[in-house]
Design an enzyme around this catalytic site. Structure first.
Site, PDB file in Angstrom:
ATOM      1  N   HIS A 137     -12.520   1.406  -3.265  1.00  0.00           N
ATOM      2  CA  HIS A 137     -11.780   0.696  -4.311  1.00  0.00           C
ATOM      3  C   HIS A 137     -12.527  -0.582  -4.663  1.00  0.00           C
ATOM      4  CE1 HIS A 137      -7.732   2.789  -3.836  1.00  0.00           C
ATOM      5  NE2 HIS A 137      -8.400   3.231  -2.804  1.00  0.00           N
ATOM      6  N   TYR A 165       0.878  -1.177   0.000  1.00  0.00           N
ATOM      7  CA  TYR A 165       0.000   0.000   0.000  1.00  0.00           C
ATOM      8  C   TYR A 165       0.911   1.220   0.000  1.00  0.00           C
ATOM      9  CZ  TYR A 165      -3.234   3.573   1.623  1.00  0.00           C
ATOM     10  OH  TYR A 165      -3.961   4.731   1.745  1.00  0.00           O
TER      11      TYR A 165
END
Lengths: 324, 324
Positions: free
Chosen positions: A310, A171
DNA sequence: CATCTGATG
DNA sequence: CATCAGATG
């Protein structure tokens, strides 16, 4: 802090089992893997991988930025995801929690039998960033973070080695609304992280599969409207140029490789009801080195799956087509 | 900070109107009242009282601890409350916000025409405590807080003087889960606040009506189960003894006075689904001095009204029955 | 369990 | 707009 983590592990393990106090919280050895746990704060969540090796030549690997593990569990979307996607391996981004905060019963209920779990939580800022890998194929080894202190506080990387490839779940740090972290992101993180990937690929001598929210849209095709976005995080010239240096090293954006013209997004801001109007960004990727591309079958973006800002993406590979 | 408040007022007022810079933010003069605003952070929310004096001898005064003004507005419960209760005057506790945080459009929409508003927000801890008075009879004057600095940070008191009585709306400090504020509450706040009430009653030379969440249950009759509650905030011996000193000064709990045997509660913890099983506490009150009781007609607890962990209470008075 | 803020995306 | 943490009740 390491002591604390290990103590927690001890508490949760059967009394006859034990983990050496010498073991660091950055490396997941075969020993700990054997118990189906990780050392890094997730000892309370057991689980045993169904398979010790790939049962089939076809493997599907998913990545999903869930925007809060607690939220997707409570909305029932983690369970739904696992049942519908049936991933062999899934990488989660933005778990946004310490696992002590999650009800182990609820998490257990959300995950089918036969998976084991690895979670890397932010050590500093609580409720921020964090990653996870859930897999029904037992990894040979699992490592947390990249071994550089200034990058290793926020639980952003998990590296899992399997027989046929190494999987890196990342991430990438967002540059921030006001771009306050743009310099850190492009000049410090990106450089060190790309080096880490090269190092892993060389050391392991097997294909490397990178997936995650890379927090950069590659091109005009990857954003609903470029107008005014040059000063917006994920589309600044600096971030895009930095991403290009990674591509120049030989790494390939599999979705764009397979679909040179396709306009599909992976992220829709919650601020403007963006999903309904398809005002999205493609910032979640699978990336493989060009020398390792043969085994790639497909890379799909599952726009219809809800539960986060997302959507999940999926890589399908065929191990029989692996380049030797 | 005072300067800031006054600046805000200026911004919102029509340019030809003005408020003297000398005016403090603790006193609401006739001048400001004329504009239908208060100085204390609520200038953006106009409103003009329908009546400059009581149009009827019967007056209904309500108190409701709303547990967050933002929440009751967004749930539509403020509007519902105003429409159903049709209060002449209503006192709110625990508004839990600065008024800058509230959409003035939404607030306007929730309140019928003909009311003016006075809000006292916490100056220190944001999103904490805070009180309000909304009235369709124009007060002669309105004061914020009690004039003692150590008690005046949290927006806990509004005093509104009308022709026939003085109304004090209070949100008494809770002693806290761990009783960390028990000493402050009983030895400092209660003493000074009770003195303030005596002072107001003497100065104004008219009946004083106190209402609010007093954060104390008076007796066994006022709590669903006393077992183990001696160490729980709102039922400690210290709080109850302190409340008794107030009663000993001559102030009367009107609900218990009217209904000596009735078991009705005003607060139901959200933690245990307490309302369904009637596991409540009576901690919201109307209190009048025994010499002023004649005008009291009724005091009702509206258990069926939802939207908060407290329910609204109502005092009905008849001005023709006022003791002279 | 429900509210609010403040940080973050 | 939606997440999480932490304070408060």
């Amino acid at each position: 802090q390491k002591d604390e983590d290990i103590k927690e592990s001890h508490l949760q393990l059967d009394s006859k089992k034990s983990i050496s106090r010498q073991q660091t919280n950055k490396t997941q050895s075969n020993l700990a893997g054997f118990f189906g746990i990780t050392i890094n704060k997730s000892a309370k969540f057991h689980g045993e991988a169904k398979h010790s090796d790939f049962p089939d030549s076809k493997v599907n690997i998913w990545h999903w930025n869930i925007n809060g593990l607690s939220a997707v569990i409570n909305k029932g979307m983690l369970q739904k995801f696992m049942e519908e996607a049936k991933p062999d391996i899934v990488c989660f981004n933005e778990i946004k929690t310490d696992l002590d905060k999650i009800s182990s019963a609820k998490l257990h209920q959300s995950l089918p039998e036969g998976y084991e779990q690895y979670w890397n939580c932010s050590k500093t800022k609580k409720g921020y960033a964090g990653t996870g890998i859930v897999t029904r194929i037992k990894p040979i080894s699992v490592e947390f973070d990249i071994g550089i202190d200034k990058h290793d506080d926020e639980g952003r990387v998990i590296t899992a080695e399997f027989k046929d490839f190494t999987l890196v779940s990342v991430y990438v740090p967002n540059s921030g609304d006001d771009l306050r972290r743009l310099d850190y992101r492009t000049q410090e993180w990106d450089k060190d992280f790309f080096d880490y990937l090269d190092k892993i690929r060389t050391e392991k001598q097997k294909p490397l599969i990178l997936t995650g929210d890379l927090n950069v849209a590659r091109n005009e095709l990857d954003i609903f409207d470029v107008k005014g976005k040059e000063k917006v995080a994920c589309y600044t010239p600096q971030e895009r140029a930095s991403f290009q240096t990674f591509i120049d090293k030989g790494y390939v954006d599999t979705f764009r490789h397979l679909y040179p013209e396709k306009r599909e997004y992976t992220y829709f801001s919650a601020r403007t009801n963006a999903k309904a109007s398809n005002k999205g960004w493609r910032i979640d990727y699978f990336m493989l080195h060009k020398d390792d591309l043969d085994m790639v079958v497909d890379n799909r973006i599952h726009k219809d799956f809800n539960g986060s800002d997302h959507v999940p993406i999926e890589l399908e590979i065929d191990l029989t087509k692996k380049n030797k």
